[in-house]
Scaffold this motif. Sequence first.
Motif, short mmCIF file in Angstrom:
data_model
loop_
_atom_site.label_atom_id
_atom_site.label_comp_id
_atom_site.label_asym_id
_atom_site.label_seq_id
_atom_site.Cartn_x
_atom_site.Cartn_y
_atom_site.Cartn_z
N SER A 164 45.79 57.62 25.33
CA SER A 164 45.41 56.93 26.56
C SER A 164 43.91 56.95 26.82
CB SER A 164 46.16 57.52 27.76
OG SER A 164 45.85 58.89 27.92
N ALA A 165 43.23 58.00 26.38
CA ALA A 165 41.80 58.10 26.64
C ALA A 165 41.01 56.99 25.96
CB ALA A 165 41.28 59.46 26.19
N SER A 166 41.52 56.50 24.83
CA SER A 166 40.81 55.45 24.10
C SER A 166 41.44 54.08 24.27
CB SER A 166 40.74 55.81 22.60
OG SER A 166 42.04 55.93 22.06
N ALA A 167 42.43 53.96 25.16
CA ALA A 167 43.05 52.65 25.40
C ALA A 167 42.04 51.71 26.04
CB ALA A 167 44.28 52.81 26.29
N LYS A 168 42.11 50.45 25.66
CA LYS A 168 41.20 49.44 26.21
C LYS A 168 41.75 48.94 27.54
CE LYS A 168 39.30 44.85 25.28
NZ LYS A 168 39.31 43.70 24.33
N HIS A 169 40.97 49.11 28.60
CA HIS A 169 41.41 48.67 29.92
C HIS A 169 41.24 47.15 30.05
CE1 HIS A 169 42.08 52.61 31.84
NE2 HIS A 169 41.20 53.02 30.94
N ILE A 170 42.29 46.51 30.50
CA ILE A 170 42.28 45.06 30.66
C ILE A 170 42.62 44.71 32.10
CG2 ILE A 170 42.90 44.61 28.26
CD1 ILE A 170 45.79 44.17 29.18
N ASN A 171 42.26 43.51 32.49
CA ASN A 171 42.62 43.03 33.81
C ASN A 171 44.13 42.86 33.87
OD1 ASN A 171 43.23 41.10 35.98
ND2 ASN A 171 41.01 40.92 36.17
N PHE A 175 51.02 50.48 29.01
CA PHE A 175 50.32 50.37 27.73
C PHE A 175 50.92 49.18 26.99
CE2 PHE A 175 50.06 55.08 28.39
CZ PHE A 175 48.68 55.17 28.49
N PHE A 176 50.07 48.46 26.26
CA PHE A 176 50.50 47.30 25.48
C PHE A 176 50.00 47.45 24.05
CE2 PHE A 176 49.51 46.11 29.82
CZ PHE A 176 50.64 45.44 30.26
N TYR A 177 50.86 47.19 23.08
CA TYR A 177 50.40 47.16 21.69
C TYR A 177 51.41 46.38 20.85
CZ TYR A 177 53.71 50.64 19.75
OH TYR A 177 54.83 51.29 19.30
N LYS A 178 50.98 45.95 19.65
CA LYS A 178 51.85 45.25 18.72
C LYS A 178 52.38 46.24 17.69
CE LYS A 178 51.85 40.92 20.02
NZ LYS A 178 51.17 39.87 19.23
N GLY A 179 53.70 46.24 17.52
CA GLY A 179 54.31 47.18 16.61
C GLY A 179 55.53 46.61 15.91
N SER A 180 56.58 47.43 15.82
CA SER A 180 57.76 47.05 15.05
C SER A 180 59.01 47.56 15.74
CB SER A 180 57.68 47.66 13.64
OG SER A 180 57.92 49.07 13.70
N LEU A 181 60.16 47.18 15.22
CA LEU A 181 61.40 47.86 15.57
C LEU A 181 61.30 49.30 15.06
CD1 LEU A 181 64.02 45.15 14.52
CD2 LEU A 181 63.18 45.63 16.83
N THR A 182 61.90 50.23 15.77
CA THR A 182 61.84 51.63 15.33
C THR A 182 63.06 52.02 14.49
OG1 THR A 182 62.93 52.52 17.32
CG2 THR A 182 60.53 52.23 17.40
N TRP A 209 55.13 45.54 22.33
CA TRP A 209 55.59 46.70 23.09
C TRP A 209 54.87 46.78 24.43
CZ3 TRP A 209 59.30 50.40 22.13
CH2 TRP A 209 59.93 50.32 20.88
N VAL A 210 55.64 47.06 25.47
CA VAL A 210 55.12 47.32 26.81
C VAL A 210 55.71 48.64 27.26
CG1 VAL A 210 54.96 46.52 29.19
CG2 VAL A 210 54.98 44.85 27.32
N LEU A 211 54.85 49.65 27.44
CA LEU A 211 55.32 50.98 27.79
C LEU A 211 54.87 51.34 29.20
CD1 LEU A 211 54.33 51.08 24.53
CD2 LEU A 211 55.40 53.31 24.75
N PHE A 212 55.82 51.74 30.03
CA PHE A 212 55.50 52.21 31.37
C PHE A 212 54.86 53.60 31.26
CE2 PHE A 212 58.07 48.76 32.59
CZ PHE A 212 57.91 48.54 33.95
N GLU A 213 53.73 53.76 31.93
CA GLU A 213 53.08 55.08 31.92
C GLU A 213 53.85 56.07 32.78
OE1 GLU A 213 48.85 55.41 32.31
OE2 GLU A 213 48.55 53.33 31.73
N ILE A 246 45.13 49.33 21.53
CA ILE A 246 46.07 49.76 22.57
C ILE A 246 45.44 49.37 23.90
CG2 ILE A 246 47.42 51.67 23.50
CD1 ILE A 246 47.83 51.25 20.50
N ASP A 247 46.14 48.55 24.67
CA ASP A 247 45.62 48.09 25.96
C ASP A 247 46.31 48.81 27.10
OD1 ASP A 247 43.90 46.23 24.76
OD2 ASP A 247 45.46 44.70 24.71
N GLU A 248 45.63 48.90 28.22
CA GLU A 248 46.17 49.52 29.43
C GLU A 248 45.72 48.68 30.62
OE1 GLU A 248 46.16 53.98 31.45
OE2 GLU A 248 44.33 53.20 30.54
N ASP A 249 46.66 48.36 31.51
CA ASP A 249 46.27 47.55 32.68
C ASP A 249 45.87 48.42 33.85
OD1 ASP A 249 48.69 48.49 33.65
OD2 ASP A 249 49.71 46.57 33.53
#
Length: 255
Positions: free
Chosen positions: A63-70, A199-206, A216-220, A252-255
């Motif tokens: 999270s510390a290096s996540a890119k903050h987006i609008n 958090f938002f990122y592009k990934g795969s099925l697990t 992927w959209v992950l609730f913090e 990795i993006d974070e709103d």
Amino acid sequence: MLVKPIRLKLIACMFAALPLYSAASEWSYSGHSAPDHWAMLDANGNYSTCAKGTHQSPIDIPSASAKHINAASASLGIDYQRSPLDVVNNGHSIQANVAGDSRLEFQGKTYKLLQFHFHSPSEHLYNGKRFPMEMHWVNQASDGSLLVIAAMIKSGEKNAQFEHIWNKILPQKKGEHIQISQAQAPDLGRILPSVSKHFFYKGSLTTPPCTEGVQWVLFEQPLQLSADQISAFQSIFTGNNRPASAINQREIDED
């Protein structure tokens, strides 16, 4: 998520999303069919992405290096409803296939909710921290693309939305199905945290075939289940989590 080429692609994506597992190339989370061996379990190479993919999930979210987006640039709108459920123990998790018209919009595209399921312990980590459980909502757009909503689960207060059906929603034996009527089903819109960054990122099925290109959209903010509710799931499944994959310089993006 296959008839005419386009329809075949959509159906093949849906099977990957639900997922419906092939007994011919069965996989698991331990032993000779554990995640490290998934790519070798299918003679036709359908699971090769599990080893060769460079955008795999889950990951450890830094999270510390996540890119903050609008927040407006994410444009996430969730419209989940109370819907009938077909709940199945598929041998890998408890999965609830969702009827009705629950959907979400993300960056101008509409996705329909197909199913939700659980992992214990969590698959994703936040700054190296793993949670007792994780819940995934699998959504699919008309073009076959997938978006998975994820929320970590921590031990806390009893979850009222699941409380009245928690015993029913956990079929004990592999292959067992339980039907939950709309009146008995949880209000899916009220399960997700009402206030949370993402958090938002592009990934795969697990799970195999580990298809990439999944949004992927992950609730913090984590969900809460009581210790008893968590234990009820873990009495059926524990260790059904894929280890974290390398980020490989993904954004990795974070709103």
